[in-house]
Design a protein around this motif. Structure first.
Motif, PDB file in Angstrom:
ATOM      1  N   LEU A 145       0.833  -1.205   0.000  1.00 57.27           N
ATOM      2  CA  LEU A 145       0.000   0.000   0.000  1.00 57.27           C
ATOM      3  C   LEU A 145       0.866   1.254   0.000  1.00 57.27           C
ATOM      4  O   LEU A 145       0.575   2.224  -0.697  1.00 57.27           O
ATOM      5  CB  LEU A 145      -0.923   0.001   1.227  1.00 57.27           C
ATOM      6  N   ALA A 146       1.921   1.235   0.796  1.00 56.07           N
ATOM      7  CA  ALA A 146       2.776   2.416   0.889  1.00 56.07           C
ATOM      8  C   ALA A 146       3.528   2.648  -0.418  1.00 56.07           C
ATOM      9  O   ALA A 146       3.676   3.781  -0.863  1.00 56.07           O
ATOM     10  CB  ALA A 146       3.754   2.266   2.047  1.00 56.07           C
ATOM     11  N   GLU A 147       3.971   1.568  -1.061  1.00 56.14           N
ATOM     12  CA  GLU A 147       4.713   1.696  -2.313  1.00 56.14           C
ATOM     13  C   GLU A 147       3.842   2.211  -3.457  1.00 56.14           C
ATOM     14  O   GLU A 147       4.293   2.945  -4.317  1.00 56.14           O
ATOM     15  CB  GLU A 147       5.269   0.328  -2.753  1.00 56.14           C
ATOM     16  N   ASP A 148       2.606   1.785  -3.439  1.00 50.75           N
ATOM     17  CA  ASP A 148       1.674   2.027  -4.543  1.00 50.75           C
ATOM     18  C   ASP A 148       1.392   3.500  -4.757  1.00 50.75           C
ATOM     19  O   ASP A 148       0.678   3.875  -5.674  1.00 50.75           O
ATOM     20  CB  ASP A 148       0.354   1.297  -4.224  1.00 50.75           C
ATOM     21  N   GLU A 149       2.000   4.327  -3.927  1.00 49.39           N
ATOM     22  CA  GLU A 149       1.611   5.737  -3.831  1.00 49.39           C
ATOM     23  C   GLU A 149       1.527   6.468  -5.163  1.00 49.39           C
ATOM     24  O   GLU A 149       0.686   7.349  -5.331  1.00 49.39           O
ATOM     25  CB  GLU A 149       2.615   6.461  -2.928  1.00 49.39           C
ATOM     26  N   LEU A 151       0.429   5.911  -8.145  1.00 49.27           N
ATOM     27  CA  LEU A 151      -0.576   5.709  -9.181  1.00 49.27           C
ATOM     28  C   LEU A 151      -1.773   6.625  -9.033  1.00 49.27           C
ATOM     29  O   LEU A 151      -1.949   7.310  -8.036  1.00 49.27           O
ATOM     30  CB  LEU A 151      -1.035   4.251  -9.152  1.00 49.27           C
TER      31      LEU A 151
ATOM     32  N   ALA B  25       1.038   3.523   5.311  1.00 48.95           N
ATOM     33  CA  ALA B  25      -0.042   3.003   4.472  1.00 48.95           C
ATOM     34  C   ALA B  25      -1.268   3.909   4.579  1.00 48.95           C
ATOM     35  O   ALA B  25      -1.916   4.225   3.575  1.00 48.95           O
ATOM     36  CB  ALA B  25      -0.393   1.577   4.886  1.00 48.95           C
ATOM     37  N   ALA B  28      -0.572   7.027   2.591  1.00 47.81           N
ATOM     38  CA  ALA B  28      -0.597   6.756   1.156  1.00 47.81           C
ATOM     39  C   ALA B  28      -2.034   6.625   0.665  1.00 47.81           C
ATOM     40  O   ALA B  28      -2.375   7.061  -0.437  1.00 47.81           O
ATOM     41  CB  ALA B  28       0.187   5.478   0.855  1.00 47.81           C
ATOM     42  N   ARG B 122      -6.353   0.747  -4.837  1.00 49.89           N
ATOM     43  CA  ARG B 122      -5.053   0.498  -4.225  1.00 49.89           C
ATOM     44  C   ARG B 122      -5.043  -0.854  -3.522  1.00 49.89           C
ATOM     45  O   ARG B 122      -4.120  -1.659  -3.672  1.00 49.89           O
ATOM     46  CB  ARG B 122      -4.721   1.590  -3.206  1.00 49.89           C
ATOM     47  N   VAL B 126      -2.890  -4.380  -4.652  1.00 50.93           N
ATOM     48  CA  VAL B 126      -1.972  -5.045  -3.730  1.00 50.93           C
ATOM     49  C   VAL B 126      -2.456  -6.464  -3.436  1.00 50.93           C
ATOM     50  O   VAL B 126      -1.662  -7.416  -3.449  1.00 50.93           O
ATOM     51  CB  VAL B 126      -1.850  -4.227  -2.426  1.00 50.93           C
TER      52      VAL B 126
END
Lengths: 152, 152
Positions: A145-149, A151, B25, B28, B122, B126
């Motif tokens: 979730l944190a990485e997906d920021e 998009l 998270a 984000a 999101r 994931v």
DNA sequence: GCTAAAATGTCAACATGACTGACCTATCTG
DNA sequence: CAGATAGGTCAGTCATGTTGACATTTTAGC
């Protein structure tokens, strides 16, 4: 169940439940520390300062501003309060006397330990009850979730 | 690794990482909806109203106050704004004309769908990438954190 | 050694948002 | 009709965050 193209109402509701679970867990985690802080007329900002100073002893004020993402004017009041209460100390750097090296006093460490300790204990209990596999899955999802920021 | 009596520094750091993962998270997840809301001079409160009214069409104002945990004075301003913008409608209850039944207009449903849809997407990405096992573990941990509320 | 820049701290003015308290209308219920 | 309920609004207060301006101390470059 994990198909991205699954746009059924059931899947949407399952995702809504995930949304709500995150909010409820977040609130459950901050509720008790917030209440303890309120007894001393402190707030979550003070906890954030204690947490980051505790984990980064010797940070400068400027570094802390960057980490917390606030202006120095808004940091000033809570920081002064924490210093007055004897939780945080600001020592002048030996090499560059313009810089203050922030650190927690023993009392500050104790308070931070109580506040974050409560939160850690919640995680520890849940992880202990559910086991390492769920803990690992939880961590992977949160990291995702944190990485997906980036998009849309 | 999942022993409650494990109080080593390594375990404490692992729990701190869990704490930080939750905060990152959370941030984000709300960052993009917050930015979209800000374009219309709306805030997270408005999103909360849209979300709960959307999932509970026909709620009364009083019910909504209870769900959101705010006072009617603080709900008043954002609610009026949402009504003016044509996102929320308040219809007088047929049986009890004191009561307003709140619901989303088509425009309100569209906006809510964009805001929460971004958050659901999101999660969907994931979950799809990591698989059902991690999703299930994540849900169990989040449920455990929320339940654990009553302890010290 | 003089000057520009950096790190910190502080004051003032302003905006926001949430809370309490008080008061009002409309409506229902006994 | 009397009291309670649902909703709305105004006023005052408080906490917090922001920008802008400015002062101090200290460092670093020339």
């Amino acid at each position: 169940m994990t198909d991205l193209s699954d746009t059924t109402p059931e899947r949407e509701q399952a995702l809504n439940q995930a949304l709500e679970a995150l909010f409820y867990a977040f609130n459950a985690l901050v509720a008790h520390p917030d209440a303890m802080l309120a007894e001393q007329n402190l707030s979550r900002v003070h906890h954030r300062i204690l947490y980051f100073v505790g984990r980064n002893p010797g940070v400068s004020v400027n570094d802390l501003l960057g980490i917390l993402g606030v202006t120095k004017q808004s940091l000033n009041a809570p920081m002064r309060r924490l210093a007055e209460l004897g939780y945080v100390r600001a020592d002048t750097d030996a090499a560059d006397r313009r810089v203050r090296r922030l650190s927690l006093t023993p009392a500050g460490q104790a308070l931070e330990s109580v506040l974050s300790g409560d939160q850690r204990a919640r995680f520890a209990r849940v992880f202990a009850r559910l086991g390492a596999a769920d803990e690992a899955g939880w961590r992977r999802v949160m990291a995702g979730l944190a990485e997906d920021e980036g998009l849309t």
